[in-house]
Design a protein around this motif. Structure first.
Motif, short mmCIF file in Angstrom:
data_model
loop_
_atom_site.label_atom_id
_atom_site.label_comp_id
_atom_site.label_asym_id
_atom_site.label_seq_id
_atom_site.Cartn_x
_atom_site.Cartn_y
_atom_site.Cartn_z
N ASP A 102 30.53 39.71 1.81
CA ASP A 102 29.93 40.44 0.91
C ASP A 102 28.82 40.11 0.41
OD1 ASP A 102 30.76 38.09 -0.35
OD2 ASP A 102 32.70 39.03 -1.43
N PHE A 103 28.06 39.17 0.99
CA PHE A 103 26.69 38.80 0.27
C PHE A 103 26.68 38.10 -0.94
CE2 PHE A 103 25.05 42.73 2.68
CZ PHE A 103 25.45 42.22 3.88
N LYS A 104 27.91 37.47 -1.37
CA LYS A 104 28.13 36.86 -2.65
C LYS A 104 27.53 35.62 -2.61
CE LYS A 104 31.77 35.57 -6.30
NZ LYS A 104 30.98 36.42 -7.30
N CYS A 105 26.82 34.94 -3.35
CA CYS A 105 26.44 33.49 -3.56
C CYS A 105 27.71 32.72 -4.15
CB CYS A 105 25.21 33.39 -4.52
SG CYS A 105 24.76 31.66 -4.54
N LEU A 106 28.10 31.60 -3.35
CA LEU A 106 29.21 30.93 -3.60
C LEU A 106 28.74 29.82 -4.55
CD1 LEU A 106 31.40 31.04 -0.53
CD2 LEU A 106 31.56 32.37 -2.40
N GLU A 107 27.51 29.23 -4.10
CA GLU A 107 27.13 27.99 -4.88
C GLU A 107 25.59 27.57 -4.51
OE1 GLU A 107 28.06 22.96 -4.45
OE2 GLU A 107 29.06 24.44 -2.97
N SER A 108 25.16 27.15 -5.59
CA SER A 108 23.48 26.74 -5.52
C SER A 108 23.44 25.24 -5.85
CB SER A 108 22.59 27.49 -6.69
OG SER A 108 21.42 27.44 -6.59
N ILE A 109 22.70 24.83 -4.97
CA ILE A 109 22.69 23.21 -4.81
C ILE A 109 21.16 22.59 -5.18
CG2 ILE A 109 22.79 21.02 -3.54
CD1 ILE A 109 24.88 22.66 -1.84
N SER A 110 20.74 22.15 -5.95
CA SER A 110 19.30 21.80 -6.35
C SER A 110 19.31 20.26 -6.53
CB SER A 110 19.07 22.18 -7.69
OG SER A 110 19.83 21.43 -8.85
N ARG A 111 18.04 19.72 -6.26
CA ARG A 111 17.72 18.33 -6.23
C ARG A 111 18.53 17.62 -7.50
NH1 ARG A 111 11.54 16.63 -5.24
NH2 ARG A 111 12.70 14.42 -5.62
N GLU A 112 18.27 18.19 -8.52
CA GLU A 112 18.94 17.63 -9.69
C GLU A 112 20.46 17.32 -9.47
OE1 GLU A 112 16.85 19.95 -9.68
OE2 GLU A 112 14.99 18.91 -10.50
N SER A 113 21.03 18.22 -8.88
CA SER A 113 22.56 18.30 -8.86
C SER A 113 22.98 17.19 -7.85
CB SER A 113 23.00 19.60 -8.36
OG SER A 113 22.56 20.02 -7.19
N VAL A 114 22.20 16.66 -6.88
CA VAL A 114 22.76 15.69 -6.24
C VAL A 114 21.83 14.30 -6.42
CG1 VAL A 114 23.29 17.16 -4.43
CG2 VAL A 114 20.90 16.39 -4.47
#
Length: 206
Positions: free
Chosen positions: A191-203
């Protein structure tokens, strides 16, 4: 011995490739040279003056190339077959699965295309990642915004710089997109839904 150096040309995987062309000179102008080539030799070139090529993807006997003039060109039997164009800028990456063509662009958008069932040389855009519905939903919550530059905030699930890499997990039905904005987004293909966004800051800045 390197897997590319085959003492017996008949055992080369090149012979099993869909890109090895028929013997007919009308279809394969390189055939009369091909019998004397080792398995890792150049068998031909595809040339069209329309800008730099930034991305490649293969689906059966078709080769898709993306260039900096917003064009996705399709090749068949080393010949120009068809093309289609996006308004989203330079085509940085292409990936194909289950009849869908995903293209990542300089403006951060990811377009989804499908071959016409009536005319295989025609391609129609069937969606975008992020969908407009999800964008509007996320934009209503202030917690979904991140500061990307001074005095410039954007919805965190939307790439604000070039979408430069795409990778598909067919088993899980997930598409991963990497961007110059230092984020990786996880999308559900169904369904083209974004489940998660991972950034440098979050890791932890890694």
């Amino acid at each position: 011995m390197s897997p590319l150096n085959y003492p017996n040309h008949s055992s080369s995987p090149l012979n099993k490739s869909p890109w090895v062309l028929p013997a007919s000179p009308a279809i394969n102008p390189f055939h009369h040279h091909q019998d004397h080539l080792p398995g890792n030799s150049l068998i031909g070139s595809l040339v069209r003056e329309e800008g730099h090529i930034y991305s490649l993807a293969v689906s059966r006997d078709l080769l898709y190339t993306g260039s900096d003039n917003k064009n996705i060109r399709v090749w068949k039997h080393l010949k120009d077959y068809t093309d289609f164009k996006s308004s989203s800028g330079l085509v940085k990456t292409i990936i194909i699965s289950a009849g869908k063509i995903f293209t990542g662009h300089q403006d951060g958008k990811i377009r989804v295309w499908k071959v016409s069932s009536k005319n295989p040389s025609k391609h129609k855009r069937i969606g975008s990642l992020l969908t407009f519905k999800d964008y509007m939903k996320c934009s209503m919550n202030p917690k979904n915004y991140v500061e990307v530059r001074q005095n410039w905030n954007t919805v965190k699930v939307k790439h604000f710089d070039a979408a430069s890499n795409l990778s598909l997990d067919k088993d899980e039905g997930l598409l991963y997109s990497g961007s110059w904005d230092k984020t990786v987004n996880v999308w559900r293909v169904a369904d083209f839904k974004c489940l998660e966004s991972i950034s440098r800051e979050s890791v932890g800045g890694l």
